[in-house]
Design a protein around this motif. Structure first.
Motif, short mmCIF file in Angstrom:
data_model
loop_
_atom_site.label_atom_id
_atom_site.label_comp_id
_atom_site.label_asym_id
_atom_site.label_seq_id
_atom_site.Cartn_x
_atom_site.Cartn_y
_atom_site.Cartn_z
N GLN A 45 -6.81 8.97 -0.96
CA GLN A 45 -5.62 8.13 -1.15
C GLN A 45 -4.76 7.39 -0.31
O GLN A 45 -4.21 6.39 -0.88
CB GLN A 45 -5.08 9.38 -2.11
N TYR A 46 -4.88 8.16 1.00
CA TYR A 46 -4.06 7.83 1.85
C TYR A 46 -4.80 5.76 2.41
O TYR A 46 -5.61 5.47 2.49
CB TYR A 46 -4.62 8.29 3.31
N ASP A 47 -3.60 5.16 2.23
CA ASP A 47 -3.66 3.98 2.41
C ASP A 47 -3.10 2.91 3.63
O ASP A 47 -1.87 2.90 3.53
CB ASP A 47 -3.38 3.23 0.61
N ALA A 48 -3.54 2.71 3.82
CA ALA A 48 -2.87 2.45 5.40
C ALA A 48 -2.37 0.78 5.44
O ALA A 48 -0.37 0.51 6.37
CB ALA A 48 -3.75 2.33 6.92
N SER A 49 -1.85 0.51 4.13
CA SER A 49 -1.66 -0.81 4.30
C SER A 49 -0.24 -0.22 3.46
O SER A 49 0.70 -1.91 3.74
CB SER A 49 -2.23 -1.62 3.72
N THR A 55 3.95 9.04 7.73
CA THR A 55 4.86 8.85 7.49
C THR A 55 4.61 9.67 6.04
O THR A 55 5.34 10.47 5.57
CB THR A 55 5.55 7.47 6.62
N TRP A 56 3.37 8.72 5.63
CA TRP A 56 2.62 9.54 4.64
C TRP A 56 1.87 11.52 4.00
O TRP A 56 3.03 11.75 3.14
CB TRP A 56 0.95 9.20 4.16
#
Length: 162
Positions: A45-49, A55-56
């Protein structure tokens, strides 16, 4: 292999964040296990954008620690503690009296007292904006504006700190 990398590179920072919130090594160790399971299970679910990975995962750790403090199990455990233990665990959070695990306390010293109080309530004690508004007897819009200003000030301080 990937999990080991994740743990080796981020465990100490996450540990510091959680410990600053729960103020107990015992609870922190328990929560850190949950944090890594959550990170591992939701890594897709991590979205680099939308932001940095660091931070996530810090947000996952912070939210997990706050959820733990608000859980019925933890609240019941507090009720069952002896008076000295309860008083120790209920002390008001003080940035200057805690160990700085990720170098952030130096940065926080650059905030004005009112901004520091809002950051502590929102990010270390888990208060919602509405709860802060009620606790400090300020309009909700004022609380939101002051928190945003405090975060912008922290961002400026962080840029100077580098």
């Amino acid at each position: 292999m990937a999990f080991n990398y994740l743990y080796d590179h981020y465990s100490s920072a996450l540990y510091g964040v959680v410990l600053r919130i729960v103020l107990s090594k015992e609870y922190t160790e328990e929560i850190i296990q949950d944090v890594f399971v959550k990170i591992w299970n939701s890594i897709s679910q991590y979205d680099a954008s939308k932001g940095r990975f660091y931070t996530w995962i810090i947000n996952i750790a912070r939210n997990t620690a706050i959820d733990y403090l608000k859980s019925k199990g933890f609240q019941n455990e507090l009720k069952n503690q002896t008076v000295p233990d309860f008083v120790y665990n209920s002390k008001v959070f003080s940035v200057s009296n805690t160990t700085d695990y990720i170098g952030f306390s130096k940065l926080l010293e650059g905030l004005e007292t009112d901004k520091l109080e809002l950051i502590k309530l929102a990010y270390y004690e888990g208060y919602t904006h509405i709860e802060i508004s009620e606790k400090l007897e300020l309009p909700l819009g004022t609380v939101k504006t002051k928190i945003r200003n405090a975060l912008l000030k922290l961002e400026d301080l962080l840029k100077e700190y580098k």
